[in-house]
Design a protein around this motif. Sequence first.
Motif, PDB file in Angstrom:
ATOM      1  N   GLY A 223       0.852  -1.090   0.050  1.00  0.00           N
ATOM      2  CA  GLY A 223      -0.072   0.066  -0.011  1.00  0.00           C
ATOM      3  C   GLY A 223       0.788   1.171  -0.027  1.00  0.00           C
ATOM      4  N   GLN A 224       0.194   2.360   0.153  1.00  0.00           N
ATOM      5  CA  GLN A 224       0.843   3.827   0.264  1.00  0.00           C
ATOM      6  C   GLN A 224       1.881   3.812   1.135  1.00  0.00           C
ATOM      7  N   ARG A 249       1.719  -9.268  -0.766  1.00  0.00           N
ATOM      8  CA  ARG A 249       0.655 -10.437  -1.074  1.00  0.00           C
ATOM      9  C   ARG A 249       0.011  -9.892  -2.384  1.00  0.00           C
ATOM     10  N   THR A 250      -0.211  -8.774  -2.616  1.00  0.00           N
ATOM     11  CA  THR A 250      -1.400  -8.380  -3.734  1.00  0.00           C
ATOM     12  C   THR A 250      -0.372  -8.973  -5.100  1.00  0.00           C
ATOM     13  N   PRO A 251      -1.102  -9.176  -6.240  1.00  0.00           N
ATOM     14  CA  PRO A 251      -0.646  -9.643  -7.373  1.00  0.00           C
ATOM     15  C   PRO A 251       0.462  -8.561  -8.343  1.00  0.00           C
ATOM     16  N   ALA A 252       0.315  -7.364  -7.534  1.00  0.00           N
ATOM     17  CA  ALA A 252       0.995  -6.184  -8.432  1.00  0.00           C
ATOM     18  C   ALA A 252       1.357  -4.956  -7.247  1.00  0.00           C
ATOM     19  N   PHE A 253       2.419  -4.180  -7.638  1.00  0.00           N
ATOM     20  CA  PHE A 253       2.711  -3.015  -6.913  1.00  0.00           C
ATOM     21  C   PHE A 253       1.567  -2.096  -7.880  1.00  0.00           C
ATOM     22  N   ALA A 254       0.404  -2.057  -7.166  1.00  0.00           N
ATOM     23  CA  ALA A 254      -0.712  -1.506  -8.409  1.00  0.00           C
ATOM     24  C   ALA A 254      -0.987  -0.040  -7.864  1.00  0.00           C
ATOM     25  N   PRO A 255      -1.416   0.752  -8.847  1.00  0.00           N
ATOM     26  CA  PRO A 255      -1.764   2.141  -8.562  1.00  0.00           C
ATOM     27  C   PRO A 255      -3.226   2.232  -7.967  1.00  0.00           C
ATOM     28  N   MET A 256      -3.340   3.126  -7.112  1.00  0.00           N
ATOM     29  CA  MET A 256      -4.644   3.716  -6.409  1.00  0.00           C
ATOM     30  C   MET A 256      -5.795   3.835  -7.472  1.00  0.00           C
ATOM     31  N   GLU A 257      -6.674   3.378  -7.584  1.00  0.00           N
ATOM     32  CA  GLU A 257      -7.719   3.647  -8.256  1.00  0.00           C
ATOM     33  C   GLU A 257      -8.343   5.183  -8.186  1.00  0.00           C
ATOM     34  N   TYR A 258      -7.846   6.055  -9.269  1.00  0.00           N
ATOM     35  CA  TYR A 258      -8.114   7.597  -8.925  1.00  0.00           C
ATOM     36  C   TYR A 258      -8.672   8.151  -9.785  1.00  0.00           C
ATOM     37  N   PRO A 287     -13.175  -7.277  -0.373  1.00  0.00           N
ATOM     38  CA  PRO A 287     -12.016  -7.657  -0.589  1.00  0.00           C
ATOM     39  C   PRO A 287     -11.558  -7.368  -2.072  1.00  0.00           C
ATOM     40  N   HIS A 288     -12.633  -7.076  -3.022  1.00  0.00           N
ATOM     41  CA  HIS A 288     -12.189  -7.171  -4.410  1.00  0.00           C
ATOM     42  C   HIS A 288     -12.023  -5.572  -4.616  1.00  0.00           C
ATOM     43  N   GLN A 289     -12.246  -4.712  -3.514  1.00  0.00           N
ATOM     44  CA  GLN A 289     -12.062  -3.266  -3.855  1.00  0.00           C
ATOM     45  C   GLN A 289     -10.900  -2.754  -3.504  1.00  0.00           C
ATOM     46  N   TRP A 290      -9.609  -3.634  -3.033  1.00  0.00           N
ATOM     47  CA  TRP A 290      -8.546  -3.392  -2.694  1.00  0.00           C
ATOM     48  C   TRP A 290      -7.791  -1.937  -3.218  1.00  0.00           C
ATOM     49  N   GLN A 291      -7.889  -1.929  -4.529  1.00  0.00           N
ATOM     50  CA  GLN A 291      -7.384  -0.988  -5.264  1.00  0.00           C
ATOM     51  C   GLN A 291      -7.849   0.610  -5.030  1.00  0.00           C
ATOM     52  N   LEU A 292      -9.141   0.579  -4.570  1.00  0.00           N
ATOM     53  CA  LEU A 292      -9.885   1.727  -4.297  1.00  0.00           C
ATOM     54  C   LEU A 292      -9.193   2.376  -2.913  1.00  0.00           C
ATOM     55  N   HIS A 293      -8.368   1.587  -2.135  1.00  0.00           N
ATOM     56  CA  HIS A 293      -8.114   2.407  -0.886  1.00  0.00           C
ATOM     57  C   HIS A 293      -6.657   1.516  -0.404  1.00  0.00           C
ATOM     58  N   LYS A 294      -6.097   0.517  -0.997  1.00  0.00           N
ATOM     59  CA  LYS A 294      -4.787  -0.088  -0.602  1.00  0.00           C
ATOM     60  C   LYS A 294      -3.956  -0.085  -1.880  1.00  0.00           C
ATOM     61  N   GLY A 295      -4.065   0.818  -2.930  1.00  0.00           N
ATOM     62  CA  GLY A 295      -3.167   1.104  -4.028  1.00  0.00           C
ATOM     63  C   GLY A 295      -2.144   2.089  -3.575  1.00  0.00           C
ATOM     64  N   HIS A 298      -0.046   7.684  -7.773  1.00  0.00           N
ATOM     65  CA  HIS A 298       0.723   7.589  -9.235  1.00  0.00           C
ATOM     66  C   HIS A 298       2.177   8.192  -9.005  1.00  0.00           C
ATOM     67  N   ASP A 299       2.082   9.411  -8.212  1.00  0.00           N
ATOM     68  CA  ASP A 299       3.314  10.202  -8.110  1.00  0.00           C
ATOM     69  C   ASP A 299       4.294   9.378  -7.231  1.00  0.00           C
ATOM     70  N   THR A 300       3.904   8.576  -6.206  1.00  0.00           N
ATOM     71  CA  THR A 300       4.921   7.473  -5.833  1.00  0.00           C
ATOM     72  C   THR A 300       5.385   6.571  -6.328  1.00  0.00           C
ATOM     73  N   ILE A 301       4.634   6.057  -7.256  1.00  0.00           N
ATOM     74  CA  ILE A 301       4.978   4.776  -7.893  1.00  0.00           C
ATOM     75  C   ILE A 301       6.021   5.393  -9.009  1.00  0.00           C
ATOM     76  N   THR A 302       5.706   6.395  -9.577  1.00  0.00           N
ATOM     77  CA  THR A 302       6.754   7.348 -10.421  1.00  0.00           C
ATOM     78  C   THR A 302       7.908   7.662  -9.798  1.00  0.00           C
ATOM     79  N   ALA A 303       7.968   8.125  -8.626  1.00  0.00           N
ATOM     80  CA  ALA A 303       9.110   8.479  -8.101  1.00  0.00           C
ATOM     81  C   ALA A 303      10.221   7.157  -7.709  1.00  0.00           C
ATOM     82  N   ILE A 304       9.433   6.051  -7.211  1.00  0.00           N
ATOM     83  CA  ILE A 304      10.062   4.951  -7.098  1.00  0.00           C
ATOM     84  C   ILE A 304      10.860   4.406  -8.250  1.00  0.00           C
TER      85      ILE A 304
END
Length: 478
Positions: A223-224, A249-258, A287-295, A298-304
């Motif tokens: 998560g964030q 555990r998540t299948p990807a380091f995924a972006p927040m649904e924004y 549980p299926h809505q994890w990208q709404l609040h556990k992703g 975009h800026d942090t993914i880009t910075a990494i």
Amino acid sequence: MTARPARSARPTPETDQPHDLVGIGIGPFNLSLAALAHGIPGTPHPLAATFYEQRPAFHWHPGLLIDGASLQVPFLADLVTLADPTSPWTFLNYLRARDRLFPFYFAERFHIQRAEYDAYCRWVTEQLPGLHFGHQVDAIRWNPERALFEVAFTQLDPHGEAEALGRAHTRHIALGVGTEPHIPEPLKSLAEAGSVPVIHSADYLHHREQLLDAEHLTVIGSGQSGAEIFLDLLRARPAGREKLHWLARTPAFAPMEYSKLGLEHFTPDYTRYFHALPEPVRDALVPHQWQLHKGIDHDTITAIHEELYRRTLHGGWPDATLTPGVCVRTAGRVATTRVELHLEHPQQGTRSRLTTDAVVLATGYRERPLDQMLDGLHTHLRRDTSGRPRIDDQFRLDLDPAITGNIYVQNAERHTHGVGAPDLGLAAWRSATILNNLTGTTAYHLPQRTAFTTFGLTPHTPKIPAQGPALTPLVQSN
């Protein structure tokens, strides 16, 4: 030396007279309720409200106030604006009081830093009456003779020791005790022992220097918070000698649904839709809505990615391993200072071991259980098929009719109200909903529609609740 027994607090006008509302916990959500309860527009008498908090002062996730870390919601998601932009407790009024409006205007920031949000909330607590820090609530009972709740509390000294016992009576209660760090079972014994550095992200800044001294570091959680901690550690480690692992555990380091329509899951419209769904449907949906609040934003993914890429400019790859889709089966101590993680990759059907010197658990938070605090009311509390408290669409616990007062809950209703329960953007709306119900009036005008999306084939039409008892002349607040 034996501990000094707590004395009984002397009765005061505040404890002698019943309150209209007692709030338990002073985090952002109950602070929002306190701010909107202070000077409710259109009411002839002030609401007699008081709030108790065990901690000595307000601090919002102090261990995660990493330099540069921003809120994931716009500044308009302050304590009051989305219910009452004319309130004196808005973020913009905070800037005005600090002579910072023009710098903020030219900064053109829609998302403020976490440290600034924390400072804003502390500014509110320093001026808003009726807030009592250093007060630990021990029990809640219903007094049928007086038709009031009894709230027993312990007043604490600056060191957290019991200083005095007290009791307050109130017509209604708002529970805002917040969440607590979640430590996965395989790592719980190591985290509790403290012999090796296995810490939750909530305490990251308190242990940052110790973590940086470790030869090899592992961050667990996608998560964030996990992303911000990984980025902070990455920036602090020398190129080529990073020695970092990031597992999730998540299948990807995924972006927040924004996306704009995706964000409409955090509107009152979706909250009402979710609440009206059958319990099994709600439980399967969250549980299926994890990208709404556990992703990750975009800026942090880009910075990494930019930081990792920068370290390849002169050839070679950074010594940083990012592996999603992995779970920790077990964990143990190696020698006296190292940790061995036993990992499993379910998609591959493979297992391996990772030895590391320190672990940061960015594994989120869980709602604090209410059962101990509500033990005196357990026979009156109605529960769902999973044993959780039932909570109605006005954020009230479902109590039997023998109790005429209401207990409202804040950020303990994800199972009934969905992923928006912990979202700061819904704080003011939920507080206003509670106050409208409590007073039996439309103290705050709330919009009938808040989303372009129509959730469901038969949209839920919000109604102005009539259940809240109209207040009789109130006891004046101190």
